[in-house]
Design a protein around this motif. Structure first.
Motif, mmCIF file in Angstrom:
data_model
loop_
_atom_site.group_PDB
_atom_site.id
_atom_site.type_symbol
_atom_site.label_atom_id
_atom_site.label_comp_id
_atom_site.label_asym_id
_atom_site.label_seq_id
_atom_site.Cartn_x
_atom_site.Cartn_y
_atom_site.Cartn_z
ATOM 1 N N HIS A 197 -1.072 -9.343 2.781
ATOM 2 C CA HIS A 197 -1.758 -8.962 1.131
ATOM 3 C C HIS A 197 -1.389 -7.822 0.841
ATOM 4 C CE1 HIS A 197 -4.062 -12.821 1.149
ATOM 5 N NE2 HIS A 197 -4.678 -13.390 2.336
ATOM 6 N N VAL A 198 -1.841 -6.755 1.890
ATOM 7 C CA VAL A 198 -0.914 -5.366 1.967
ATOM 8 C C VAL A 198 0.081 -5.289 0.851
ATOM 9 C CG1 VAL A 198 -0.738 -3.492 3.049
ATOM 10 C CG2 VAL A 198 -2.770 -4.288 3.640
ATOM 11 N N LYS A 199 0.563 -6.590 2.041
ATOM 12 C CA LYS A 199 2.486 -5.897 1.523
ATOM 13 C C LYS A 199 2.410 -6.837 0.125
ATOM 14 C CE LYS A 199 5.607 -9.209 2.488
ATOM 15 N NZ LYS A 199 6.588 -9.598 3.277
ATOM 16 N N ASN A 200 1.600 -7.383 -0.679
ATOM 17 C CA ASN A 200 1.702 -8.403 -1.897
ATOM 18 C C ASN A 200 1.178 -7.029 -2.904
ATOM 19 O OD1 ASN A 200 2.389 -10.840 -0.928
ATOM 20 N ND2 ASN A 200 1.096 -11.208 -0.685
ATOM 21 N N LEU A 201 -0.317 -6.511 -2.060
ATOM 22 C CA LEU A 201 -0.360 -5.623 -3.145
ATOM 23 C C LEU A 201 0.399 -4.292 -3.348
ATOM 24 C CD1 LEU A 201 -4.853 -5.134 -2.305
ATOM 25 C CD2 LEU A 201 -3.772 -5.432 -4.311
ATOM 26 N N ARG A 202 0.555 -3.738 -2.147
ATOM 27 C CA ARG A 202 1.734 -2.871 -2.722
ATOM 28 C C ARG A 202 3.163 -2.948 -3.785
ATOM 29 N NH1 ARG A 202 2.905 -1.161 4.161
ATOM 30 N NH2 ARG A 202 0.607 0.490 3.728
ATOM 31 N N ARG A 203 2.895 -3.926 -3.772
ATOM 32 C CA ARG A 203 4.325 -4.719 -4.962
ATOM 33 C C ARG A 203 3.833 -4.734 -6.214
ATOM 34 N NH1 ARG A 203 5.612 -10.226 -2.161
ATOM 35 N NH2 ARG A 203 7.249 -9.728 -0.456
ATOM 36 N N LYS A 204 2.013 -4.036 -6.469
ATOM 37 C CA LYS A 204 1.542 -4.256 -7.542
ATOM 38 C C LYS A 204 1.358 -2.754 -7.938
ATOM 39 C CE LYS A 204 0.117 -8.541 -7.213
ATOM 40 N NZ LYS A 204 -0.494 -10.030 -7.452
ATOM 41 N N ILE A 205 0.626 -1.773 -6.462
ATOM 42 C CA ILE A 205 0.435 -0.816 -7.544
ATOM 43 C C ILE A 205 1.418 0.417 -7.238
ATOM 44 C CG2 ILE A 205 -1.946 -1.729 -6.875
ATOM 45 C CD1 ILE A 205 -2.331 -0.607 -4.597
ATOM 46 N N PRO A 207 4.639 2.647 -6.597
ATOM 47 C CA PRO A 207 5.344 3.475 -7.432
ATOM 48 C C PRO A 207 6.729 2.430 -6.830
ATOM 49 C CG PRO A 207 4.423 4.985 -7.313
ATOM 50 C CD PRO A 207 3.760 4.272 -6.173
ATOM 51 N N ASP A 208 7.265 2.964 -5.173
ATOM 52 C CA ASP A 208 8.119 2.299 -4.535
ATOM 53 C C ASP A 208 6.817 1.716 -3.508
ATOM 54 O OD1 ASP A 208 9.552 1.337 -3.112
ATOM 55 O OD2 ASP A 208 11.137 3.514 -3.212
ATOM 56 N N PRO A 209 7.081 0.259 -3.491
ATOM 57 C CA PRO A 209 6.454 -0.788 -2.202
ATOM 58 C C PRO A 209 6.638 -0.468 -1.367
ATOM 59 C CG PRO A 209 6.807 -2.067 -4.282
ATOM 60 C CD PRO A 209 7.981 -1.018 -4.349
ATOM 61 N N ARG A 210 8.649 -0.031 -0.365
ATOM 62 C CA ARG A 210 8.785 0.450 0.327
ATOM 63 C C ARG A 210 8.486 1.885 0.873
ATOM 64 N NH1 ARG A 210 15.027 -0.346 -1.302
ATOM 65 N NH2 ARG A 210 13.681 1.033 -3.189
ATOM 66 N N PRO A 212 5.162 3.323 0.191
ATOM 67 C CA PRO A 212 3.799 3.447 -0.151
ATOM 68 C C PRO A 212 2.580 4.574 -0.355
ATOM 69 C CG PRO A 212 3.681 2.465 1.889
ATOM 70 C CD PRO A 212 5.169 2.532 1.405
ATOM 71 N N VAL A 213 2.767 5.051 -1.422
ATOM 72 C CA VAL A 213 2.076 6.522 -1.047
ATOM 73 C C VAL A 213 0.273 6.590 -1.959
ATOM 74 C CG1 VAL A 213 3.645 7.902 -1.403
ATOM 75 C CG2 VAL A 213 2.421 6.779 -3.361
ATOM 76 N N ARG A 214 0.041 4.915 -2.248
ATOM 77 C CA ARG A 214 -1.681 4.920 -2.203
ATOM 78 C C ARG A 214 -2.174 3.800 -1.099
ATOM 79 N NH1 ARG A 214 0.843 3.862 -7.973
ATOM 80 N NH2 ARG A 214 1.303 5.954 -8.749
ATOM 81 N N LEU A 215 -1.632 2.515 -1.050
ATOM 82 C CA LEU A 215 -2.116 2.012 -0.567
ATOM 83 C C LEU A 215 -1.886 2.281 1.503
ATOM 84 C CD1 LEU A 215 -3.391 -1.641 -0.410
ATOM 85 C CD2 LEU A 215 -3.407 -0.573 1.989
ATOM 86 N N VAL A 216 -1.739 3.326 2.346
ATOM 87 C CA VAL A 216 -1.240 3.688 3.250
ATOM 88 C C VAL A 216 -1.378 3.186 4.212
ATOM 89 C CG1 VAL A 216 -0.651 5.869 1.913
ATOM 90 C CG2 VAL A 216 -2.675 5.739 3.563
ATOM 91 N N THR A 217 -0.860 3.078 5.353
ATOM 92 C CA THR A 217 -1.008 2.448 6.821
ATOM 93 C C THR A 217 -1.147 4.275 7.397
ATOM 94 O OG1 THR A 217 0.849 1.057 6.872
ATOM 95 C CG2 THR A 217 0.560 1.292 8.680
ATOM 96 N N VAL A 218 -2.478 3.461 8.326
ATOM 97 C CA VAL A 218 -2.592 4.672 9.436
ATOM 98 C C VAL A 218 -1.943 3.743 10.703
ATOM 99 C CG1 VAL A 218 -4.603 5.924 10.913
ATOM 100 C CG2 VAL A 218 -4.486 5.792 8.386
ATOM 101 N N TYR A 219 -1.155 4.376 11.855
ATOM 102 C CA TYR A 219 -0.792 3.714 12.398
ATOM 103 C C TYR A 219 -1.392 3.545 13.668
ATOM 104 C CZ TYR A 219 4.112 3.459 9.902
ATOM 105 O OH TYR A 219 4.970 3.435 9.125
ATOM 106 N N GLY A 220 -1.787 2.420 14.115
ATOM 107 C CA GLY A 220 -3.368 1.868 15.579
ATOM 108 C C GLY A 220 -4.342 1.958 15.082
#
Length: 232
Positions: A197-205, A207-210, A212-220
């Protein structure tokens, strides 16, 4: 909570069973038997929910879901005999909100239907405020999302996920917390559902889903909506 529900199932007996249970709960039901008819009926009558088998003639449920998501945020519940995680995640990746694996109990199916309809009909409350996280605006009362002022269509699950993060901009939420906040997704799937679902959201919100600068991963840990620093 009565609604117009479109059922797509090529097994006539299964379709009739689903129709009877939905009508018993007060819903108006239309039944079709292939994916192409799903698209035609959706254009004609705009149902609140589509309950759709994956394996159908003419056009599969997965292909119909892909086409629907290019033009609509209607809630989609997939019925599938494929029970491997990868097969199920494929449906979510194409934009389905939830799925039920066959064989299933009609009571379980009706519970999923009620959950999805609740998500897509979030009640308006006076305390619901417009949420902002940088260029992203989430309006819970109107069930709308805007990015840089432009409207963005989100499925009910995507909206709920984005709202949960927008209530807490800058705060990291784990996959387990997000699963709990969007309670109702199939209990037998893993936390990887959130990643889809995060991947799908990134496609929509994004600038470059590959990147991400808005919906970001905090690893771990999990995910957060980044909040731009204010210029002093």
């Amino acid at each position: 909570m009565c609604a117009h529900v479109l059922v797509a199932e090529d097994d006539v007996n299964q379709a009739e069973l689903i129709r009877r249970y939905l009508e018993h709960e007060g819903h108006t039901v239309r039944v079709v038997h292939n994916g192409r008819s799903v698209l035609e009926e959706h254009h004609r009558d705009r149902p609140a929910l589509i309950v759709m088998d994956v394996m159908m003639p003419v056009m599969s449920g997965l292909e119909a879901c892909r086409v629907l998501r290019a033009e609509s945020d209607v809630a989609v519940l997939l019925l599938t005999a494929r029970s491997t995680e990868e097969d199920l995640l494929t449906g979510l990746d194409l934009g389905a909100d939830d799925y039920v694996t066959k064989p299933y109990s009609p009571r379980e199916l009706m519970a999923r239907v009620r959950t999805l309809l609740r998500r897509s009909r979030t009640p308006v409350r006076d305390e619901e405020r417009v949420l902002e996280a940088g260029p992203i605006t989430v309006d819970p009362a109107r069930h709308t999302v805007r990015v840089d002022g432009e409207p963005v269509q989100c499925t009910p699950v995507e909206f709920q996920l984005l709202q949960a993060l927008a209530v807490r901009p800058g705060r990291v939420l784990s996959r387990a917390q997000l699963l709990e906040l969007i309670h109702g997704i199939s209990g037998y799937i893993t936390r990887r559902t959130i990643d889809v679902h995060v991947k799908n959201l990134r496609r929509k919100i994004e600038p470059d889903p590959r990147k991400p600068v808005r919906l970001v991963t905090v690893y771990g840990v999990g995910y957060k909506l980044a909040v731009p620093e204010r210029v002093r």
